[in-house]
Design a protein around this motif. Structure first.
Motif, PDB file in Angstrom:
ATOM      1  N   VAL A  90       4.354 -10.399 -19.609  1.00 31.83           N
ATOM      2  CA  VAL A  90       4.535 -10.105 -18.184  1.00 31.83           C
ATOM      3  C   VAL A  90       3.394  -9.239 -17.672  1.00 31.83           C
ATOM      4  O   VAL A  90       2.992  -8.283 -18.329  1.00 31.83           O
ATOM      5  N   LYS A  91       2.905  -9.587 -16.477  1.00 29.25           N
ATOM      6  CA  LYS A  91       1.911  -8.726 -15.833  1.00 29.25           C
ATOM      7  C   LYS A  91       2.622  -7.585 -15.111  1.00 29.25           C
ATOM      8  O   LYS A  91       3.553  -7.801 -14.349  1.00 29.25           O
ATOM      9  N   SER A  92       2.159  -6.375 -15.375  1.00 30.91           N
ATOM     10  CA  SER A  92       2.670  -5.204 -14.668  1.00 30.91           C
ATOM     11  C   SER A  92       1.475  -4.358 -14.221  1.00 30.91           C
ATOM     12  O   SER A  92       0.329  -4.771 -14.373  1.00 30.91           O
ATOM     13  N   PHE A  93       1.766  -3.201 -13.655  1.00 25.40           N
ATOM     14  CA  PHE A  93       0.699  -2.328 -13.156  1.00 25.40           C
ATOM     15  C   PHE A  93       1.015  -0.891 -13.524  1.00 25.40           C
ATOM     16  O   PHE A  93       2.137  -0.422 -13.327  1.00 25.40           O
ATOM     17  N   HIS A  94       0.005  -0.196 -14.044  1.00 26.57           N
ATOM     18  CA  HIS A  94       0.167   1.223 -14.333  1.00 26.57           C
ATOM     19  C   HIS A  94       0.395   1.977 -13.033  1.00 26.57           C
ATOM     20  O   HIS A  94      -0.179   1.644 -12.011  1.00 26.57           O
ATOM     21  N   GLY A  95       1.245   2.977 -13.107  1.00 30.60           N
ATOM     22  CA  GLY A  95       1.542   3.765 -11.911  1.00 30.60           C
ATOM     23  C   GLY A  95       3.021   4.068 -11.855  1.00 30.60           C
ATOM     24  O   GLY A  95       3.735   3.962 -12.863  1.00 30.60           O
ATOM     25  N   SER A  96       3.490   4.419 -10.683  1.00 30.96           N
ATOM     26  CA  SER A  96       4.900   4.767 -10.502  1.00 30.96           C
ATOM     27  C   SER A  96       5.790   3.601 -10.934  1.00 30.96           C
ATOM     28  O   SER A  96       5.565   2.460 -10.551  1.00 30.96           O
ATOM     29  N   GLY A  97       6.777   3.892 -11.772  1.00 35.03           N
ATOM     30  CA  GLY A  97       7.729   2.866 -12.209  1.00 35.03           C
ATOM     31  C   GLY A  97       7.349   2.153 -13.487  1.00 35.03           C
ATOM     32  O   GLY A  97       8.175   1.446 -14.081  1.00 35.03           O
ATOM     33  N   PHE A  98       6.090   2.324 -13.948  1.00 33.92           N
ATOM     34  CA  PHE A  98       5.639   1.588 -15.138  1.00 33.92           C
ATOM     35  C   PHE A  98       6.429   2.001 -16.378  1.00 33.92           C
ATOM     36  O   PHE A  98       6.829   1.151 -17.180  1.00 33.92           O
ATOM     37  N   SER A  99       6.666   3.299 -16.529  1.00 34.81           N
ATOM     38  CA  SER A  99       7.388   3.780 -17.724  1.00 34.81           C
ATOM     39  C   SER A  99       8.811   3.219 -17.769  1.00 34.81           C
ATOM     40  O   SER A  99       9.336   2.931 -18.845  1.00 34.81           O
ATOM     41  N   GLY A 154       0.810  -1.212   0.000  1.00 38.86           N
ATOM     42  CA  GLY A 154       0.000   0.000   0.000  1.00 38.86           C
ATOM     43  C   GLY A 154       0.845   1.264   0.000  1.00 38.86           C
ATOM     44  O   GLY A 154       0.340   2.363  -0.193  1.00 38.86           O
ATOM     45  N   VAL A 155       2.154   1.099   0.218  1.00 38.98           N
ATOM     46  CA  VAL A 155       3.085   2.233   0.138  1.00 38.98           C
ATOM     47  C   VAL A 155       3.563   2.307  -1.311  1.00 38.98           C
ATOM     48  O   VAL A 155       4.276   1.417  -1.781  1.00 38.98           O
ATOM     49  N   GLU A 156       3.154   3.356  -2.023  1.00 36.55           N
ATOM     50  CA  GLU A 156       3.329   3.411  -3.481  1.00 36.55           C
ATOM     51  C   GLU A 156       4.776   3.213  -3.928  1.00 36.55           C
ATOM     52  O   GLU A 156       5.055   2.423  -4.826  1.00 36.55           O
ATOM     53  N   ALA A 157       5.699   3.929  -3.310  1.00 37.54           N
ATOM     54  CA  ALA A 157       7.102   3.853  -3.740  1.00 37.54           C
ATOM     55  C   ALA A 157       7.667   2.449  -3.534  1.00 37.54           C
ATOM     56  O   ALA A 157       8.348   1.903  -4.410  1.00 37.54           O
ATOM     57  N   ALA A 158       7.345   1.844  -2.389  1.00 37.07           N
ATOM     58  CA  ALA A 158       7.843   0.488  -2.102  1.00 37.07           C
ATOM     59  C   ALA A 158       7.216  -0.530  -3.048  1.00 37.07           C
ATOM     60  O   ALA A 158       7.904  -1.419  -3.566  1.00 37.07           O
TER      61      ALA A 158
END
Length: 214
Positions: free
Chosen positions: A165-174, A133-137
């Motif tokens: 591969v499964k990923s998630f949109h959000g921080s780090g996706f790019s 739940g901690v976005e950066a972590a």
């Protein structure tokens, strides 16, 4: 109270979910089977005789789909499927299963030993780390898992091979997309119909390894 209400809502949605019902009718272990089917159909990937590794395989719905797609006209599986997960998985015919954490060197070494010098046609990964739940972590955990799958694929795929591969949109996706584009000639994002609308999950498909010498 709010949490209890959310849980009840989730259970209700899950029971009413058409993909959950279809999975039960067709004998798939999870609704995720339909996500992989759509990606394989759209990308025209997988046929009998190929060698595939399924990362994050439990409960086994993706391996079930892989088995189906690799059957010949007589219904016999042609090719090889190796599946891996931290959690136990009920045995599937024609699937070699390794239980262990893909992030650990000894587990990765065990997988590499089974694969040996053979080159893979396809690597699929439905792996997802436990999120805090901690976005950066969480972004760092997701990126790490994706990069491990990418590194494994880069080492073991045939030049014309593919990685899902499964990923998630959000921080780090790019950054994950950028890493994929550094390895593959063609990179696309896929959001299958079976993927819940409220979910940020996005599947990355990389095809055709770039030459190591640019």
């Amino acid at each position: 109270m709010a949490k209890k209400k959310f849980s009840k809502n989730w259970i209700h949605q899950h029971i009413q979910d058409p993909y959950v019902k279809m999975a039960q009718q067709k004998g798939y272990r999870a609704r995720a089977a339909f996500k992989l089917m759509e990606i394989l159909d759209t990308e025209k990937l997988l046929r009998p005789g190929q060698f595939v590794v399924d990362l994050g395989a439990t409960p086994g719905s993706w391996s079930q789909v892989l088995r189906e797609r690799m059957k010949d006209a007589d219904g016999k599986v042609q090719g090889r499927i190796v599946a891996l997960d931290m959690l136990p998985m009920e045995a599937l015919p024609d699937v070699t299963f390794i239980q262990g954490d893909f992030r650990e060197d000894e587990v990765l070494a065990q997988l590499q030993q089974i694969v040996g010098d053979q080159r893979l046609d396809l690597v699929v990964s439905d792996m997802a780390p436990n999120l805090s739940g901690v976005e950066a972590a969480d972004a760092a955990r997701i990126q790490h898992v994706c990069e491990l799958a990418l590194e494994f694929a880069q080492q073991h795929l045939k030049p014309e091979g593919a990685l899902i591969v499964k990923s998630f949109h959000g921080s780090g996706f790019s950054q994950i997309v950028k890493a994929f584009k550094g390895v593959f000639e063609r990179v696309v994002e896929r959001k299958p119909k079976a993927s819940r609308h409220q979910s940020s999950e996005t599947f990355l498909v990389g095809r055709g390894l770039k030459s190591s010498i640019e």
